[in-house]
Scaffold this motif. Structure first.
Motif, short mmCIF file in Angstrom:
data_model
loop_
_atom_site.label_atom_id
_atom_site.label_comp_id
_atom_site.label_asym_id
_atom_site.label_seq_id
_atom_site.Cartn_x
_atom_site.Cartn_y
_atom_site.Cartn_z
N SER A 313 0.82 -1.21 0.00
CA SER A 313 0.00 0.00 0.00
C SER A 313 0.86 1.26 0.00
O SER A 313 0.52 2.26 -0.62
N ILE A 314 2.01 1.20 0.72
CA ILE A 314 2.90 2.36 0.76
C ILE A 314 3.42 2.70 -0.62
O ILE A 314 3.36 3.85 -1.07
N HIS A 315 3.92 1.69 -1.31
CA HIS A 315 4.60 1.95 -2.58
C HIS A 315 3.67 1.85 -3.79
O HIS A 315 4.11 2.06 -4.92
N ASN A 316 2.40 1.55 -3.53
CA ASN A 316 1.41 1.56 -4.61
C ASN A 316 0.22 2.43 -4.22
O ASN A 316 -0.91 2.18 -4.59
N ARG A 317 0.51 3.50 -3.43
CA ARG A 317 -0.56 4.35 -2.93
C ARG A 317 -1.25 5.10 -4.05
O ARG A 317 -2.39 5.56 -3.88
N GLU A 318 -0.59 5.27 -5.20
CA GLU A 318 -1.24 5.93 -6.34
C GLU A 318 -2.48 5.15 -6.78
O GLU A 318 -3.40 5.73 -7.35
N PHE A 319 -2.50 3.85 -6.48
CA PHE A 319 -3.67 3.02 -6.78
C PHE A 319 -4.53 2.82 -5.54
O PHE A 319 -5.76 3.01 -5.58
N GLU A 320 -3.90 2.43 -4.42
CA GLU A 320 -4.66 2.05 -3.23
C GLU A 320 -5.43 3.22 -2.62
O GLU A 320 -6.56 3.04 -2.15
N LYS A 321 -4.84 4.41 -2.60
CA LYS A 321 -5.51 5.54 -1.98
C LYS A 321 -6.77 5.96 -2.74
O LYS A 321 -7.85 6.06 -2.16
N PRO A 322 -6.69 6.23 -4.07
CA PRO A 322 -7.91 6.60 -4.78
C PRO A 322 -8.95 5.47 -4.82
O PRO A 322 -10.15 5.73 -4.84
N LEU A 323 -8.48 4.21 -4.80
CA LEU A 323 -9.43 3.10 -4.76
C LEU A 323 -10.22 3.13 -3.45
O LEU A 323 -11.45 3.00 -3.45
N ALA A 324 -9.51 3.31 -2.35
CA ALA A 324 -10.19 3.38 -1.05
C ALA A 324 -11.14 4.57 -0.99
O ALA A 324 -12.25 4.48 -0.44
N GLU A 325 -10.73 5.70 -1.57
CA GLU A 325 -11.57 6.90 -1.55
C GLU A 325 -12.85 6.72 -2.36
O GLU A 325 -13.88 7.33 -2.06
N LYS A 326 -12.80 5.86 -3.37
CA LYS A 326 -14.02 5.54 -4.12
C LYS A 326 -15.05 4.88 -3.21
O LYS A 326 -16.24 5.18 -3.25
N TYR A 327 -14.56 3.98 -2.36
CA TYR A 327 -15.45 3.27 -1.44
C TYR A 327 -15.87 4.16 -0.27
O TYR A 327 -16.97 4.02 0.26
N TRP A 328 -14.97 5.05 0.15
CA TRP A 328 -15.24 5.92 1.29
C TRP A 328 -16.12 7.09 0.91
O TRP A 328 -16.93 7.57 1.71
N GLY A 329 -15.95 7.60 -0.30
CA GLY A 329 -16.78 8.70 -0.78
C GLY A 329 -16.20 10.07 -0.51
O GLY A 329 -16.83 11.09 -0.84
N LYS A 330 -15.02 10.14 0.05
CA LYS A 330 -14.35 11.42 0.32
C LYS A 330 -12.86 11.16 0.57
O LYS A 330 -12.44 9.99 0.68
N PRO A 331 -12.05 12.21 0.69
CA PRO A 331 -10.61 12.00 0.87
C PRO A 331 -10.26 11.22 2.13
O PRO A 331 -10.94 11.30 3.15
N ILE A 332 -9.18 10.47 2.02
CA ILE A 332 -8.64 9.68 3.13
C ILE A 332 -7.18 10.09 3.33
O ILE A 332 -6.49 10.46 2.39
N ILE A 333 -6.74 10.04 4.57
CA ILE A 333 -5.33 10.31 4.87
C ILE A 333 -4.57 8.99 4.88
O ILE A 333 -4.95 8.06 5.59
N PHE A 334 -3.54 8.89 4.06
CA PHE A 334 -2.61 7.77 4.13
C PHE A 334 -1.40 8.24 4.93
O PHE A 334 -0.72 9.17 4.52
N ALA A 335 -1.13 7.60 6.06
CA ALA A 335 -0.04 8.03 6.93
C ALA A 335 1.30 7.89 6.22
O ALA A 335 1.49 7.02 5.36
N ASP A 336 2.22 8.75 6.59
CA ASP A 336 3.57 8.71 6.06
C ASP A 336 4.54 9.12 7.16
O ASP A 336 4.19 9.93 8.02
N ASP A 337 5.73 8.56 7.15
CA ASP A 337 6.72 8.91 8.16
C ASP A 337 6.98 10.41 8.17
O ASP A 337 7.13 11.04 7.11
#
Length: 343
Positions: A313-337
Motif C-alpha cells: 500500500s505504501i509503494h502503490n498508494r497511487e492506486f490504493e488511496k484513490p481506490l479506497a476513496e471511491k469506497y469511502w466517498g471522500k478523501p482519506i489520509i494515508f499516513a507517512d513517516d
C-alpha cells in the motif's frame, strides 16, 4: 467544527519537510537539519598552524564551543512551549512485514498545545525520528503500547537509550510510564540499555482490562481489548485498541486501532462515533475497511487515516488511496513517516 473547516475536516496537513526544515537550529518543532561544518576564527587559526605549534587547550576550546552550540538545539526542544495546537506526528507508518524503504514501523505522538508529548506504540528508530523532527522525548511522560509485537514495541530499547542521552545533555529528568499488557516486554527493552544507568524512573502500568486507563484533565485514554493476539490462559486480552478524548477545546475523539482481527472488535468505540479513526492496514485492505465502515457504521467516522501500511500500500498508494476513496466517498489520509497533522 467550524464551517470553514468542513472541507478539510478534523485533520489538516501542515507543512513539514521532514528533517530538512530550518537552518540547523530548531524552528519550533519543525525539525533539525544537520549542520554543514563551518570553520570559525579559532578553528581556522588552528588549521593554519604547524602541528608543533598547536596546543591541546586550543583544540579542547574549539571542541567545547562546537558541542555547546550543537547540543543547544536539544535544550531548545525541551523548552519548546508549543504553538497552542494539538498535533499528530507520525514517526513510523509501516506494518511489521518486510522492510520498506524510508518507512519505519508504527509509532506516533500526540503533541499537546504546550509541546508535551503523549506517545503511542514504539516501532524501530522512533526516538531518533522524533528527535530529528525537533521533539525532545523527555517531554513524553506516557507511552501507550497497543500490543507487544516487535513492530510496535521494538524501538523501546532505543527510546530508553535516547531518553538517557537527552537527560545527560539537558540535565532534565527522564521519567515516563509505559502502559502495556505485559510487563516483561518492557523489561527486555530496559535490560538492553540498563548497564550502568539509573532507570528507576521508567515505570510500567499493566493494561489488563477495558476502560479508562489515563486522564490528566486535558485528555483521557480508554483501552478496548481486541483479538489480534490470543488471550492469556486466564482470559485476559494482550492486544488493545485505544480511544483518546480531548477534554477541552477542541473536544475531539480519536480511535487508534492498533492491530485488530476484525473491525467489529471496535464496535463499542465505533458505535459512539469519532472525529478520527486511525485504522491499521497491515491486516486489512483500505477499500474493504471503507466498505465495511459505510455498511456497518454509517456516519460514525468523520475522518479516516490509514496507517500501519503494508509495503504494497505504501509503494502503490497511487492506486490504493484513490481506490479506497471511491469506497469511502471522500478523501482519506494515508499516513507517512514524519507527517504532521493538526487536530
Amino acid at each position: 467544527m467550524k464551517k470553514r473547516e468542513s472541507r478539510r475536516g478534523f485533520i489538516k496537513k501542515t507543512a513539514l519537510l521532514s528533517a530538512v526544515v530550518g537552518s540547523g537550529a530548531l524552528n519550533g518543532c519543525a525539525g533539525v537539519k544537520p549542520e554543514e561544518p563551518k570553520l570559525d576564527g579559532a578553528s581556522k587559526k588552528i588549521l593554519e598552524k604547524p602541528v608543533g605549534e598547536i596546543t591541546e587547550k586550543e583544540i579542547k576550546d574549539v571542541r567545547k564551543a562546537f558541542s555547546k552550540k550543537y547540543y543547544s538545539q536539544f535544550k531548545k526542544a525541551y523548552d519548546y512551549k508549543g504553538d497552542g495546537k494539538w498535533k499528530i506526528k507520525i514517526l513510523g507508518s509501516c506494518a511489521g512485514s518486510e522492510p520498506s524503504e524510508n518507512h519505519m514501523f508504527t509509532s506516533w505522538v500526540l503533541e499537546k498545545p504546550n509541546g508535551d508529548l503523549v506517545w503511542f506504540d514504539c516501532g524501530e528508530c522512533c526516538a531518533q525520528t522524533a528527535t530529528l523532527m525537533g521533539m525532545n522525548i523527555l517531554r513524553a511522560k506516557h507511552m501507550f503500547i497497543s500490543h507487544p509485537h516487535s513492530d510496535h514495541i521494538g524501538g523501546l530499547g532505543g527510546f530508553i537509550h535516547t531518553g538517557w542521552a537527552m537527560h545527560r545533555i539537558t540535565k532534565k529528568p527522564f521519567d515516563f510510564t509505559v502502559h502495556v499488557s505485559t510487563e516483561k516486554s518492557v523489561k527486555g527493552g530496559m535490560w538492553l540499555v540498563s548497564s550502568g544507568r539509573d532507570l528507576k524512573n521508567v515505570k510500567v502500568d499493566v493494561v489488563d482490562k477495558d476502560g479508562e486507563i489515563y486522564n490528566d484533565g486535558e485528555l483521557s485514554v480508554e483501552a478496548l481489548g481486541n483479538l489480534h493476539m490470543p488471550k492469556t490462559k486466564d482470559g485476559k486480552h494482550v492486544s488493545y485498541s485505544y480511544r483518546i478524548k480531548l477534554l477541552k477545546d477542541p473536544k475531539k475523539t480519536i480511535i487508534f486501532t492498533g492491530d485488530i482481527r476484525a473491525l467489529d472488535e471496535l464496535a463499542p468505540f465505533l458505535n459512539d462515533g469519532c472525529d478520527l479513526l486511525m485504522m491499521e492496514n497491515g491486516h486489512h485492505y483500505p477499500n474493504v475497511v471503507c466498505k465495511n465502515l459505510n455498511e456497518k457504521y454509517p456516519g460514525k467516522v468523520k475522518e479516516l487515516m490509514i496507517m500501519h501500511l503494508r509495503p504494497g500500500s505504501i509503494h502503490n498508494r497511487e492506486f490504493e488511496k484513490p481506490l479506497a476513496e471511491k469506497y469511502w466517498g471522500k478523501p482519506i489520509i494515508f499516513a507517512d513517516d514524519r507527517m504532521v497533522l493538526e487536530v
